[in-house]
Design a protein around this motif. Structure first.
Motif, short mmCIF file in Angstrom:
data_model
loop_
_atom_site.label_atom_id
_atom_site.label_comp_id
_atom_site.label_asym_id
_atom_site.label_seq_id
_atom_site.Cartn_x
_atom_site.Cartn_y
_atom_site.Cartn_z
N SER A 154 0.84 -1.21 0.00
CA SER A 154 0.00 0.00 0.00
C SER A 154 0.87 1.26 0.00
O SER A 154 1.92 1.30 0.64
N GLU A 155 0.40 2.26 -0.72
CA GLU A 155 1.09 3.55 -0.74
C GLU A 155 0.20 4.62 -0.13
O GLU A 155 -1.04 4.54 -0.21
N ILE A 156 0.82 5.59 0.53
CA ILE A 156 0.13 6.78 1.03
C ILE A 156 0.96 7.96 0.54
O ILE A 156 2.02 8.26 1.09
N ARG A 157 0.50 8.59 -0.51
CA ARG A 157 1.31 9.65 -1.12
C ARG A 157 0.44 10.77 -1.64
O ARG A 157 -0.72 10.56 -2.03
N GLN A 158 1.03 11.96 -1.61
CA GLN A 158 0.33 13.15 -2.08
C GLN A 158 0.17 13.10 -3.59
O GLN A 158 1.08 12.73 -4.33
N ALA A 159 -1.03 13.45 -4.07
CA ALA A 159 -1.30 13.53 -5.51
C ALA A 159 -2.16 14.77 -5.75
O ALA A 159 -3.39 14.70 -5.79
N GLY A 160 -1.49 15.92 -5.87
CA GLY A 160 -2.23 17.18 -6.03
C GLY A 160 -2.96 17.53 -4.75
O GLY A 160 -2.38 17.59 -3.67
N SER A 161 -4.25 17.72 -4.88
CA SER A 161 -5.06 18.05 -3.70
C SER A 161 -5.69 16.81 -3.08
O SER A 161 -6.62 16.91 -2.28
N TYR A 162 -5.19 15.65 -3.45
CA TYR A 162 -5.69 14.38 -2.91
C TYR A 162 -4.53 13.57 -2.35
O TYR A 162 -3.36 13.89 -2.54
N ILE A 163 -4.90 12.50 -1.69
CA ILE A 163 -3.91 11.54 -1.22
C ILE A 163 -4.26 10.19 -1.81
O ILE A 163 -5.40 9.73 -1.71
N ASN A 164 -3.29 9.58 -2.46
CA ASN A 164 -3.49 8.25 -3.04
C ASN A 164 -3.26 7.17 -1.98
O ASN A 164 -2.22 7.14 -1.32
N ILE A 165 -4.25 6.28 -1.86
CA ILE A 165 -4.13 5.12 -0.97
C ILE A 165 -4.59 3.91 -1.77
O ILE A 165 -5.73 3.87 -2.25
N ASN A 166 -3.71 2.97 -1.96
CA ASN A 166 -4.00 1.80 -2.81
C ASN A 166 -4.46 2.22 -4.20
O ASN A 166 -5.40 1.66 -4.77
N ARG A 167 -3.80 3.26 -4.72
CA ARG A 167 -4.05 3.78 -6.08
C ARG A 167 -5.43 4.45 -6.22
O ARG A 167 -5.88 4.70 -7.33
N ASN A 168 -6.08 4.73 -5.11
CA ASN A 168 -7.35 5.45 -5.13
C ASN A 168 -7.18 6.80 -4.44
O ASN A 168 -6.44 6.91 -3.46
N LYS A 169 -7.87 7.82 -4.96
CA LYS A 169 -7.72 9.18 -4.45
C LYS A 169 -8.71 9.46 -3.33
O LYS A 169 -9.90 9.13 -3.43
N TYR A 170 -8.20 10.12 -2.28
CA TYR A 170 -9.05 10.48 -1.14
C TYR A 170 -8.66 11.86 -0.64
O TYR A 170 -7.50 12.27 -0.70
N GLY A 171 -9.67 12.54 -0.12
CA GLY A 171 -9.46 13.81 0.55
C GLY A 171 -10.03 13.74 1.95
O GLY A 171 -10.70 12.77 2.32
N ALA A 172 -9.76 14.78 2.74
CA ALA A 172 -10.27 14.81 4.11
C ALA A 172 -11.81 14.83 4.09
O ALA A 172 -12.41 15.35 3.14
N PRO A 173 -12.45 14.25 5.09
CA PRO A 173 -11.86 13.66 6.30
C PRO A 173 -11.34 12.24 6.05
O PRO A 173 -11.80 11.54 5.15
#
Length: 238
Positions: A154-173
């Protein structure tokens, strides 16, 4: 003449009587012989049946012993199977490919919409990584972020205004679910100048809830190893 006739009749009667007596003796002798022979035959048959019965009893004892051995072997095999199944289930939990439930924490991380500096958003991925590291160090057994089960790839990395987790984009919360000892996990992240303090200093709101039944869903992606293979024990670089 009359005397001779009477004598002849008497002789004939005697002769007939003797014949009758002899016939009766012969019948008695034959009957006794038949009964004796029949009794011998019956005794032989009884003896044969007794021998056959003994043989069948011995076979029955052998079969009962074999059955007991089979049942013992089956019980042993069943124990081995149960042990292997338990080991496989443990491996599935460690690999993250099965749902798990247990006591732990539910951590919610959100932005402070009234006072949030967008320039700090890029730090969120690093803070999430720090949080995961602290939880793992405290004995976490399963972790998910927004429903994404974390596994070794699994990766947790910044992707613009989102965060990629398992190649899927998420934002807060972000909702972090973790299974483990609630007290140990909570103490690890709430220590002075720890990861929660750092998050709050970066204007992130953090809430922590200890729960008895935290559900962490299985990894939903595809695990595909193209290069890694089980080591054969020889020829592998150490």
């Amino acid at each position: 003449m009359k005397r001779k006739g009477s004598l002849a009749i008497a002789l004939i009667c005697i002769f007939v009587g003797v014949l009758i007596i002899l016939q009766m003796k012969t019948v008695d002798q034959l009957g006794g012989t038949v009964d004796s022979e029949r009794a011998g035959d019956l005794a032989a048959e009884v003896k044969a049946l007794e021998n056959k019965n003994d043989e069948l009893n011995n076979q029955l004892e052998d079969l009962e012993k074999q059955l007991a051995n089979y049942e013992s072997d089956a019980a042993g095999t069943d124990d081995v199977i149960k042990k292997k199944q338990k080991e496989m289930e443990k491996e599935r939990v460690l690999a993250g490919v099965t749902d798990v439930t247990g006591s732990g924490l539910v951590i919610t991380i959100d932005t402070d919409s009234t006072d949030y500096d967008a320039s700090l958003y890029s730090k969120s991925s690093d803070l999430l990584l720090s949080l995961v590291n602290e939880l793992n160090a405290a004995g976490a057994e399963a972790i998910s972020i927004n429903g994404e089960r974390l596994i070794n790839t699994s990766e947790i990395r910044q992707a613009g205004s989102y965060i990629n987790i398992n190649r899927n984009k998420y934002g807060a919360p972000f909702e972090v679910k973790v299974i483990g000892n609630p007290q140990d996990l909570s103490a690890a992240i709430k220590m002075r100048a720890g990861v929660v303090d750092v998050m709050q200093s970066n204007k992130l709101k953090v809430s922590i809830s200890q729960e008895d039944n935290v559900l962490v869903k299985a990894y939903s992606g595809v695990i595909d190893f193209k290069y890694a293979k089980p080591a054969s024990g020889s020829g592998a670089s150490e």
